[in-house]
Design a protein around this motif. Structure first.
Motif, PDB file in Angstrom:
ATOM      1  N   GLU A  92     -18.759 -36.639 -41.132  1.00 18.64           N
ATOM      2  CA  GLU A  92     -19.233 -35.634 -40.190  1.00 18.64           C
ATOM      3  C   GLU A  92     -18.133 -34.642 -39.824  1.00 18.64           C
ATOM      4  O   GLU A  92     -18.407 -33.454 -39.593  1.00 18.64           O
ATOM      5  N   VAL A  93     -16.881 -35.092 -39.768  1.00 19.33           N
ATOM      6  CA  VAL A  93     -15.762 -34.207 -39.441  1.00 19.33           C
ATOM      7  C   VAL A  93     -15.482 -33.259 -40.608  1.00 19.33           C
ATOM      8  O   VAL A  93     -15.278 -32.047 -40.409  1.00 19.33           O
ATOM      9  N   ALA A  94     -15.466 -33.798 -41.809  1.00 12.14           N
ATOM     10  CA  ALA A  94     -15.284 -32.936 -42.981  1.00 12.14           C
ATOM     11  C   ALA A  94     -16.414 -31.908 -43.065  1.00 12.14           C
ATOM     12  O   ALA A  94     -16.186 -30.737 -43.403  1.00 12.14           O
ATOM     13  N   ASN A  95     -17.637 -32.321 -42.741  1.00  9.52           N
ATOM     14  CA  ASN A  95     -18.784 -31.421 -42.729  1.00  9.52           C
ATOM     15  C   ASN A  95     -18.588 -30.316 -41.689  1.00  9.52           C
ATOM     16  O   ASN A  95     -18.871 -29.135 -41.939  1.00  9.52           O
ATOM     17  N   PHE A  96     -18.092 -30.691 -40.506  1.00  9.48           N
ATOM     18  CA  PHE A  96     -17.814 -29.744 -39.430  1.00  9.48           C
ATOM     19  C   PHE A  96     -16.860 -28.643 -39.912  1.00  9.48           C
ATOM     20  O   PHE A  96     -17.071 -27.452 -39.644  1.00  9.48           O
ATOM     21  N   ALA A 112      -7.780 -35.357 -47.100  1.00  8.55           N
ATOM     22  CA  ALA A 112      -7.588 -33.925 -46.867  1.00  8.55           C
ATOM     23  C   ALA A 112      -7.752 -33.147 -48.165  1.00  8.55           C
ATOM     24  O   ALA A 112      -8.344 -32.059 -48.182  1.00  8.55           O
ATOM     25  N   ILE A 113      -7.221 -33.687 -49.245  1.00  3.30           N
ATOM     26  CA  ILE A 113      -7.370 -33.035 -50.550  1.00  3.30           C
ATOM     27  C   ILE A 113      -8.842 -32.897 -50.904  1.00  3.30           C
ATOM     28  O   ILE A 113      -9.304 -31.838 -51.343  1.00  3.30           O
ATOM     29  N   ALA A 114      -9.607 -33.961 -50.703  1.00  3.50           N
ATOM     30  CA  ALA A 114     -11.040 -33.922 -51.001  1.00  3.50           C
ATOM     31  C   ALA A 114     -11.748 -32.894 -50.121  1.00  3.50           C
ATOM     32  O   ALA A 114     -12.645 -32.174 -50.580  1.00  3.50           O
ATOM     33  N   MET A 115     -11.363 -32.808 -48.845  1.00  5.58           N
ATOM     34  CA  MET A 115     -12.001 -31.852 -47.949  1.00  5.58           C
ATOM     35  C   MET A 115     -11.701 -30.417 -48.376  1.00  5.58           C
ATOM     36  O   MET A 115     -12.602 -29.569 -48.428  1.00  5.58           O
ATOM     37  N   LEU A 116     -10.448 -30.126 -48.706  1.00  4.80           N
ATOM     38  CA  LEU A 116     -10.097 -28.777 -49.142  1.00  4.80           C
ATOM     39  C   LEU A 116     -10.809 -28.416 -50.435  1.00  4.80           C
ATOM     40  O   LEU A 116     -11.348 -27.310 -50.581  1.00  4.80           O
ATOM     41  N   ARG A 117     -10.829 -29.344 -51.350  1.00  7.62           N
ATOM     42  CA  ARG A 117     -11.485 -29.099 -52.641  1.00  7.62           C
ATOM     43  C   ARG A 117     -12.980 -28.847 -52.455  1.00  7.62           C
ATOM     44  O   ARG A 117     -13.548 -27.897 -53.018  1.00  7.62           O
ATOM     45  N   SER A 118     -13.615 -29.677 -51.646  1.00  2.00           N
ATOM     46  CA  SER A 118     -15.056 -29.523 -51.451  1.00  2.00           C
ATOM     47  C   SER A 118     -15.370 -28.264 -50.646  1.00  2.00           C
ATOM     48  O   SER A 118     -16.417 -27.636 -50.862  1.00  2.00           O
ATOM     49  N   PHE A 129       3.018 -28.663 -55.029  1.00  2.00           N
ATOM     50  CA  PHE A 129       1.776 -29.384 -55.299  1.00  2.00           C
ATOM     51  C   PHE A 129       1.046 -28.680 -56.439  1.00  2.00           C
ATOM     52  O   PHE A 129       0.830 -27.469 -56.396  1.00  2.00           O
ATOM     53  N   PRO A 130       0.637 -29.413 -57.473  1.00  2.00           N
ATOM     54  CA  PRO A 130       0.076 -28.750 -58.659  1.00  2.00           C
ATOM     55  C   PRO A 130      -1.360 -28.289 -58.456  1.00  2.00           C
ATOM     56  O   PRO A 130      -2.147 -28.931 -57.758  1.00  2.00           O
ATOM     57  N   GLY A 131      -1.678 -27.155 -59.058  1.00  2.00           N
ATOM     58  CA  GLY A 131      -3.064 -26.715 -59.140  1.00  2.00           C
ATOM     59  C   GLY A 131      -3.676 -26.242 -57.845  1.00  2.00           C
ATOM     60  O   GLY A 131      -4.891 -26.347 -57.670  1.00  2.00           O
ATOM     61  N   VAL A 132      -2.897 -25.661 -56.964  1.00  2.00           N
ATOM     62  CA  VAL A 132      -3.468 -25.183 -55.702  1.00  2.00           C
ATOM     63  C   VAL A 132      -4.525 -24.116 -55.958  1.00  2.00           C
ATOM     64  O   VAL A 132      -5.587 -24.115 -55.337  1.00  2.00           O
ATOM     65  N   GLY A 183      -8.144 -28.894 -59.643  1.00  4.61           N
ATOM     66  CA  GLY A 183      -7.308 -28.159 -58.701  1.00  4.61           C
ATOM     67  C   GLY A 183      -7.880 -28.228 -57.300  1.00  4.61           C
ATOM     68  O   GLY A 183      -8.932 -28.820 -57.057  1.00  4.61           O
ATOM     69  N   LEU A 184      -7.179 -27.579 -56.375  1.00  5.26           N
ATOM     70  CA  LEU A 184      -7.697 -27.518 -55.005  1.00  5.26           C
ATOM     71  C   LEU A 184      -8.761 -26.445 -54.846  1.00  5.26           C
ATOM     72  O   LEU A 184      -9.492 -26.443 -53.864  1.00  5.26           O
TER      73      LEU A 184
END
Length: 731
Positions: free
Chosen positions: A385-389, A439-445, A467-470, A478-479
């Motif tokens: 729910e926080v990542a969704n927010f 956090a990586i998953a949240m940024l990517r999504s 950090f690779p692939g920003v 990548g991100l």
């Protein structure tokens, strides 16, 4: 009598324990007691109106109600009858709608998507939304507080009395909802939350509120964000081409509260729509970047400690006037980027911290949930729910406000669990590593979502590590950002420029090293607010030498920067060489901008932007190695360097910098013979320079040099950068 509640003449199906809980703001399901009910006693109506003398339901008839407990009135009306409430106090009668006669607004699909963390447009579900519901105008309030015992909406409309408007829980979603008829634009409100153990939280602002009071007041404000009349169709249709990595991007970064001020106050969104937009357009920038506009309690944070992620700050005006600024920029051909801060939030009691009595938005363990650098809290990125927010908030700015892109603040602090932490102060990930996988998953999504939903937008990462692939696509691992700030280039080149020119030959690599990795990401070259604050001095103050040399150094540096591969970003005030470092409590030193050396620097930045935009060789392959070639990067002892920029079908551009105060005659290798027009010279008298140069053009009639087929003898002015454009048709 139950716990002090005596029900008078109860021909009604009432539970004394429910009534007592209602009067104490502890009732978790008010609709089980209040409103019309078809079960139990047919036609039973129970209403909760403290502090009045008499109540009647009025419709096609009048049905008096009896007070069965303090503030609780009951009676019978025909099943299904439409009614309003007539309230009598003294000799005055007021007719209102009963909030507890309305059905829910949220549907099962909203609840399902929210529960699984995939509701793309959370602002369509949560917050205070002005609407017409069941034929009546009002506002539906909805807030996530899954561990609360009871939640009420409070405001001026109910005397900030948490007993008056308890909200209904929506299934197992943890969301509470209530439609309040008659409440609309401008209403001030908060939520009263009783925790699972019965304690009352400090009143909370709405996490998805669309507006806020003027700080230091901190309640949320109902804002009707529907139906703005955008006039930016032409910009929106062309935006994807203007923000492609092969398009020119020259960004002017602004802290609006200190760009200009009026009688001690920050200018408004409406004033900025005229003055700021005109200025940025006149200066030739392609984009305006605003430091965070989300509501924030402390002005000294510059917006980087936001609490109202869905509310444009009221410091400059209401939300529709913020849209006026965006619309005006688009109509002048300017893109608008926002700084977005999903990495942390402040611990103010009215905000997200322990929102429902639990660590709802933040990690409970301070080794994961506390930022030592900023004394702030870190979102629990792994909670769906926080990542969704956060994901939904990114989409909100792009869709509701036509923002063209988001620059994400402090990405490095999100990527690593040990960021600014000592041994033993951080928790490894599930694999024992330091990367913050959630956090990586949240940024990517988030990047995948917004690039998929809003054509033509762009995201930018402020990321200071390797950090690779920003800026690599999310589907390739990548991100998923469009661009990354090149912090290494900025740090190295500014270190070089602070050196006395006599020593620069020992630091030549600081200028050339950036090319070794210039094409590993889609880079933006940033001279941001961070470089001119906290004792770092202004850009002009960093430069060595006397007053003339300081300006000459800065002109040469900007020339080098605009010639170098990478999009450009410059913080306000740096374009005219403000002498003092940035002060967020005062406006820029505009009086200095009128002085000759400052005005010359300002003209140079305008001309650099024009040259950068109009010459494809300088922008079309900013992110591709095919667009760059060293002409001579090794003239270390002279502190001279030269490189060429290329683009298919466009004239080649040579960029030559002399970072010493000595004028030089120097043979420059060039990639083609013939005439090369001197398109820009940072030492021109119009910019405040000495006027040295090559009379407008040079002829590359010399032999091959440094692996290039031609060369020309150049006059290199002191502390200057030249731009030569190949003119093969000239004789």
């Amino acid at each position: 009598m139950v716990s002090g509640i005596a029900l008078r003449d109860p021909p009604f199906d009432l539970r004394p324990a429910q009534v007592l809980a209602l009067t104490q703001a502890r009732l978790g399901d008010p609709f089980a007691l209040l409103g019309p009910h078809s079960g139990g006693v047919p036609g039973q109506l129970v209403v909760w109106v403290p502090g009045v003398d008499a109540v009647a339901a009025v419709g096609h008839d009048r049905w008096p109600l009896r007070q069965v407990a303090p503030g609780v009135w009951a009676g019978h009306i025909p099943p299904g009858a439409e009614y309003r409430l007539a309230l009598q106090t003294g000799g005055t009668t007021e007719t209102i709608d009963d909030p507890y006669r309305f059905g829910p607004v949220l549907g099962a699909l909203d609840e399902h998507l929210f529960a699984e963390g995939t509701h793309k447009r959370l602002w369509h579900m949560l917050g205070a939304r002005v609407m017409r519901h069941e034929g009546v105008d009002g506002t539906v309030f909805a807030v996530w507080a899954p561990d609360a015992q009871a939640v009420s909406v409070v405001g001026e409309f109910n005397f900030w009395d948490g007993r008056r408007h308890p909200m209904r829980p929506r299934g197992t979603s943890g969301v509470w909802e209530l439609f309040l008829p008659g409440v609309g634009e401008g209403a001030v409100y908060k939520y009263q939350i009783r925790t699972a153990d019965g304690a009352l939280q400090p009143l909370k602002a709405d996490p998805v509120g669309f507006g806020s009071e003027h700080p230091p007041a901190n309640a949320s404000v109902v804002r009707d964000i529907r139906g703005y009349g955008w006039k930016d169709d032409d910009w929106m249709a062309a935006r994807a081409d203007r923000q492609h990595r092969r398009a020119p991007m020259a960004i002017y970064e602004v802290h609006l509260a200190s760009w200009r001020r009026r009688a001690g106050r920050a200018i408004s969104w409406v004033e900025a729509a005229n003055e700021l937009v005109d200025y940025v357009h006149d200066m030739g920038f392609t984009h305006l970047e605003l430091m965070p506009v989300s509501e924030h309690p402390f002005s000294g944070s510059w917006g980087y400690q936001p609490l109202g992620l869905y509310a444009p700050t009221i410091r400059h005006g209401p939300p529709h006037e913020f849209r006026d600024l965006i619309d005006a920029a688009h109509r002048r051909g300017l893109g608008v980027l926002l700084d977005w801060v999903p990495g942390h939030f402040p611990s103010d009691a009215h905000g997200l911290t322990r929102f429902d009595g639990t660590h709802l938005y933040e990690h409970a363990d301070p080794r994961e949930g506390y930022h030592p650098d900023w004394n702030t809290l870190i979102y629990n990125f792994g909670r769906r729910e926080v990542a969704n927010f956060l994901r939904s908030n990114a989409l909100y700015w792009l869709e509701e406000y036509h923002i063209d892109g988001l620059r994400v603040d402090a990405v490095a602090s999100m990527l690593y669990r040990d960021y600014s932490r000592k041994e033993g102060e951080w928790v490894p990930n599930v694999h024992g590593g330091r990367e913050n996988l959630e956090a990586i998953a949240m940024l990517r999504s988030t990047n995948a979502l917004i690039y998929g939903e809003v054509p033509g937008i762009v995201t930018v990462a402020e990321e200071s590590t390797a950090f690779p692939g920003v800026s690599a696509p999310a589907h390739d691992g990548g991100l998923g950002f469009g661009f990354k700030w090149n912090m290494g280039w900025m740090n190295d080149t500014l270190r070089y420029m602070t050196e006395d020119p006599v020593n620069r030959k020992h630091h030549h690599h600081l200028l050339t090293f950036g090319i070794d990795y210039a094409f590993t990401e889609n880079f933006i070259l940033p001279i941001s607010h961070d470089e001119v604050v906290h004792g770092k001095g202004s850009m002009l103050a960093k430069m060595p030498g006397d007053a003339w040399q300081k300006f000459a150094n800065l002109r040469a540096y900007y020339g080098f920067m605009w010639g170098h591969p990478g999009k450009k970003l410059l913080f306000m005030g740096c374009e005219f060489g403000q002498r003092a470092e940035w002060n967020h409590d005062a406006e820029l030193a505009w009086d200095e901008a009128a002085q000759p050396p400052n005005a010359g620097l300002q003209r140079l930045v305008r001309d650099l932007n024009t040259l950068y935009r109009t010459e494809p060789a300088l922008h079309a392959r900013d992110c591709e190695p095919e667009g760059f070639a060293w002409l001579d990067g090794g003239a270390t002892d002279l502190s001279v360097l030269a490189f060429a920029r290329h683009a298919p079908g466009a004239p080649q551009v040579a960029v030559i910098s002399n970072f010493t105060p000595l004028p030089r005659r120097w043979r420059c290798p060039l990639p083609a013979a013939g005439r090369w027009r001197e398109a820009l010279n940072t030492d021109a008298t119009d910019y405040g320079g000495s006027g040295g140069g090559n009379g407008g053009a040079v002829i590359a009639d010399g032999g091959a040099a440094m692996g290039h087929p031609a060369s020309a003898l150049l006059e290199l002015p002191p502390l200057a950068t030249l731009f030569l454009i190949h003119d093969p048709g000239a004789r």
